[in-house]
Design a protein around this motif. Structure first.
Motif, mmCIF file in Angstrom:
data_model
loop_
_atom_site.group_PDB
_atom_site.id
_atom_site.type_symbol
_atom_site.label_atom_id
_atom_site.label_comp_id
_atom_site.label_asym_id
_atom_site.label_seq_id
_atom_site.Cartn_x
_atom_site.Cartn_y
_atom_site.Cartn_z
ATOM 1 N N GLN A 9 39.685 72.858 25.200
ATOM 2 C CA GLN A 9 39.503 72.940 23.756
ATOM 3 C C GLN A 9 40.705 72.303 23.063
ATOM 4 O O GLN A 9 41.853 72.594 23.394
ATOM 5 N N LYS A 10 40.433 71.432 22.098
ATOM 6 C CA LYS A 10 41.492 70.771 21.346
ATOM 7 C C LYS A 10 41.814 71.582 20.091
ATOM 8 O O LYS A 10 40.913 72.010 19.379
ATOM 9 N N VAL A 11 43.098 71.766 19.859
ATOM 10 C CA VAL A 11 43.571 72.450 18.662
ATOM 11 C C VAL A 11 44.517 71.484 17.961
ATOM 12 O O VAL A 11 45.456 70.976 18.573
ATOM 13 N N GLU A 12 44.264 71.212 16.680
ATOM 14 C CA GLU A 12 45.112 70.315 15.900
ATOM 15 C C GLU A 12 45.952 71.139 14.935
ATOM 16 O O GLU A 12 45.453 72.087 14.323
ATOM 17 N N SER A 13 47.221 70.771 14.812
ATOM 18 C CA SER A 13 48.096 71.468 13.880
ATOM 19 C C SER A 13 49.092 70.494 13.285
ATOM 20 O O SER A 13 49.305 69.392 13.797
ATOM 21 N N PHE A 57 67.961 67.237 12.301
ATOM 22 C CA PHE A 57 67.446 66.439 11.185
ATOM 23 C C PHE A 57 67.118 67.403 10.057
ATOM 24 O O PHE A 57 66.831 68.565 10.291
ATOM 25 N N LYS A 58 67.176 66.909 8.814
ATOM 26 C CA LYS A 58 66.970 67.784 7.665
ATOM 27 C C LYS A 58 65.513 68.199 7.489
ATOM 28 O O LYS A 58 65.220 69.352 7.211
ATOM 29 N N SER A 59 64.603 67.249 7.665
ATOM 30 C CA SER A 59 63.190 67.569 7.428
ATOM 31 C C SER A 59 62.305 66.717 8.329
ATOM 32 O O SER A 59 62.741 65.692 8.849
ATOM 33 N N ALA A 60 61.071 67.180 8.488
ATOM 34 C CA ALA A 60 60.111 66.421 9.302
ATOM 35 C C ALA A 60 58.700 66.931 9.052
ATOM 36 O O ALA A 60 58.500 68.073 8.618
ATOM 37 N N ILE A 61 57.747 66.070 9.351
ATOM 38 C CA ILE A 61 56.335 66.448 9.411
ATOM 39 C C ILE A 61 55.856 66.016 10.792
ATOM 40 O O ILE A 61 56.065 64.870 11.197
ATOM 41 N N VAL A 62 55.259 66.955 11.515
ATOM 42 C CA VAL A 62 54.854 66.700 12.891
ATOM 43 C C VAL A 62 53.385 67.069 13.059
ATOM 44 O O VAL A 62 52.987 68.195 12.766
ATOM 45 N N LYS A 63 52.581 66.121 13.533
ATOM 46 C CA LYS A 63 51.185 66.410 13.874
ATOM 47 C C LYS A 63 51.141 66.676 15.366
ATOM 48 O O LYS A 63 51.725 65.940 16.163
ATOM 49 N N ILE A 64 50.440 67.755 15.745
ATOM 50 C CA ILE A 64 50.441 68.234 17.124
ATOM 51 C C ILE A 64 49.010 68.408 17.616
ATOM 52 O O ILE A 64 48.157 68.932 16.900
ATOM 53 N N SER A 65 48.766 67.977 18.842
ATOM 54 C CA SER A 65 47.468 68.176 19.482
ATOM 55 C C SER A 65 47.691 69.043 20.715
ATOM 56 O O SER A 65 48.559 68.751 21.535
ATOM 57 N N THR A 66 46.919 70.108 20.815
ATOM 58 C CA THR A 66 47.036 71.027 21.942
ATOM 59 C C THR A 66 45.728 71.046 22.710
ATOM 60 O O THR A 66 44.661 71.191 22.118
ATOM 61 N N ILE A 108 48.360 74.605 29.610
ATOM 62 C CA ILE A 108 48.200 74.257 28.206
ATOM 63 C C ILE A 108 49.199 73.146 27.886
ATOM 64 O O ILE A 108 50.385 73.278 28.166
ATOM 65 N N THR A 109 48.701 72.062 27.310
ATOM 66 C CA THR A 109 49.570 70.954 26.931
ATOM 67 C C THR A 109 49.546 70.800 25.415
ATOM 68 O O THR A 109 48.479 70.723 24.811
ATOM 69 N N ALA A 110 50.728 70.788 24.823
ATOM 70 C CA ALA A 110 50.864 70.548 23.388
ATOM 71 C C ALA A 110 51.776 69.347 23.215
ATOM 72 O O ALA A 110 52.837 69.281 23.842
ATOM 73 N N ALA A 111 51.352 68.395 22.404
ATOM 74 C CA ALA A 111 52.161 67.193 22.222
ATOM 75 C C ALA A 111 52.049 66.682 20.794
ATOM 76 O O ALA A 111 50.965 66.671 20.211
ATOM 77 N N ALA A 112 53.185 66.277 20.253
ATOM 78 C CA ALA A 112 53.187 65.646 18.942
ATOM 79 C C ALA A 112 52.476 64.303 19.055
ATOM 80 O O ALA A 112 52.689 63.560 20.006
ATOM 81 N N THR A 113 51.604 64.024 18.118
ATOM 82 C CA THR A 113 50.926 62.735 18.073
ATOM 83 C C THR A 113 51.547 61.848 17.001
ATOM 84 O O THR A 113 51.363 60.634 17.010
ATOM 85 N N GLU A 114 52.268 62.486 16.087
ATOM 86 C CA GLU A 114 52.936 61.762 15.009
ATOM 87 C C GLU A 114 54.161 62.563 14.587
ATOM 88 O O GLU A 114 54.097 63.788 14.445
ATOM 89 N N PHE A 115 55.288 61.883 14.403
ATOM 90 C CA PHE A 115 56.533 62.545 14.010
ATOM 91 C C PHE A 115 57.208 61.719 12.929
ATOM 92 O O PHE A 115 57.510 60.543 13.140
ATOM 93 N N LYS A 116 57.400 62.325 11.754
ATOM 94 C CA LYS A 116 58.075 61.645 10.648
ATOM 95 C C LYS A 116 59.376 62.388 10.362
ATOM 96 O O LYS A 116 59.366 63.470 9.777
#
Length: 194
Positions: free
Chosen positions: A45-49, A31-40, A171-179
């Motif tokens: 401890q929660k890390v948001e990116s 895909f050409k572009s995307a915005i992805v919100k990730i929760s780890t 450690i679990t990292a997962a996208a919570t939102e993908f555009k």
């Protein structure tokens, strides 16, 4: 806490920047572009990116927010473009170019037999994640002298979810939102001049 912050940064680079681009325009994603919100989730401890991707992965920026007890909120990230990668600490206003070789990371969109052998990559078939058809893989990688065993869910080459065992820590990292095909501002890839 420094260990957790180091592991968070390390995990972000290993998981969601699996293949920094070299000077050749190789598509990293389908895909050409995307915005992805990730929760780890790292040892409770929660890390948001948030990851910003453009030009099929030739440009990437990942910003991480982390609350460090005694230090407060910290924002850091990585920017990759033009065959180079920078580590940025937005809170402390520090920028450092880091040596990342694209040949040292698997490209899940263009997975080669060499990468499969090097990283012991095994395909587990497909599975839905965020209502998207993902290819699921297991692999092993070395990071700062430690072996990480990962299970990743990839959508068009992008790891949307990963479960990592590194040094006995899960450690679990997962996208919570993908555009997909999102409008990403060019300024996201500007390297700060501090």
């Amino acid at each position: 806490m420094k260990t957790k912050a180091l592991l968070a940064g390390l995990l972000m680079m290993v998981t969601f920047s699996m293949a920094a681009q070299d000077n050749e325009p190789v598509k990293k994603y389908g895909f050409k572009s995307a915005i992805v919100k990730i929760s780890t989730d790292m040892m409770g401890q929660k890390v948001e990116s948030t990851a910003y991707i453009d030009e099929y992965g030739a440009k990437e920026c990942q910003k991480v927010k982390l609350n460090v007890p005694g230090m407060g909120s910290m924002e850091s990230g990585t920017i990759s473009k033009d065959g180079k990668t920078w580590s940025v600490n937005y809170t402390m206003k520090q920028v450092q170019e880091v040596d990342v070789n694209a040949a040292d990371q698997p490209n899940f969109y263009n997975l080669t037999d060499e990468a499969k052998e090097k990283y012991k990559i095994q395909s587990l078939g497909s599975e839905k994640f965020l209502d998207l058809d993902c290819e699921v893989y297991t692999l092993e990688t070395e990071a700062q002298g430690m072996t990480a065993k990962l299970k990743v869910w990839c959508y068009k080459g992008l790891a949307l979810k990963s479960v990592t065992d590194i040094g006995g820590m899960a450690i679990t990292a997962a996208a919570t939102e993908f555009k997909e095909d999102a409008m990403v501002l060019p300024q996201m890839f500007d390297v700060p001049k501090y």
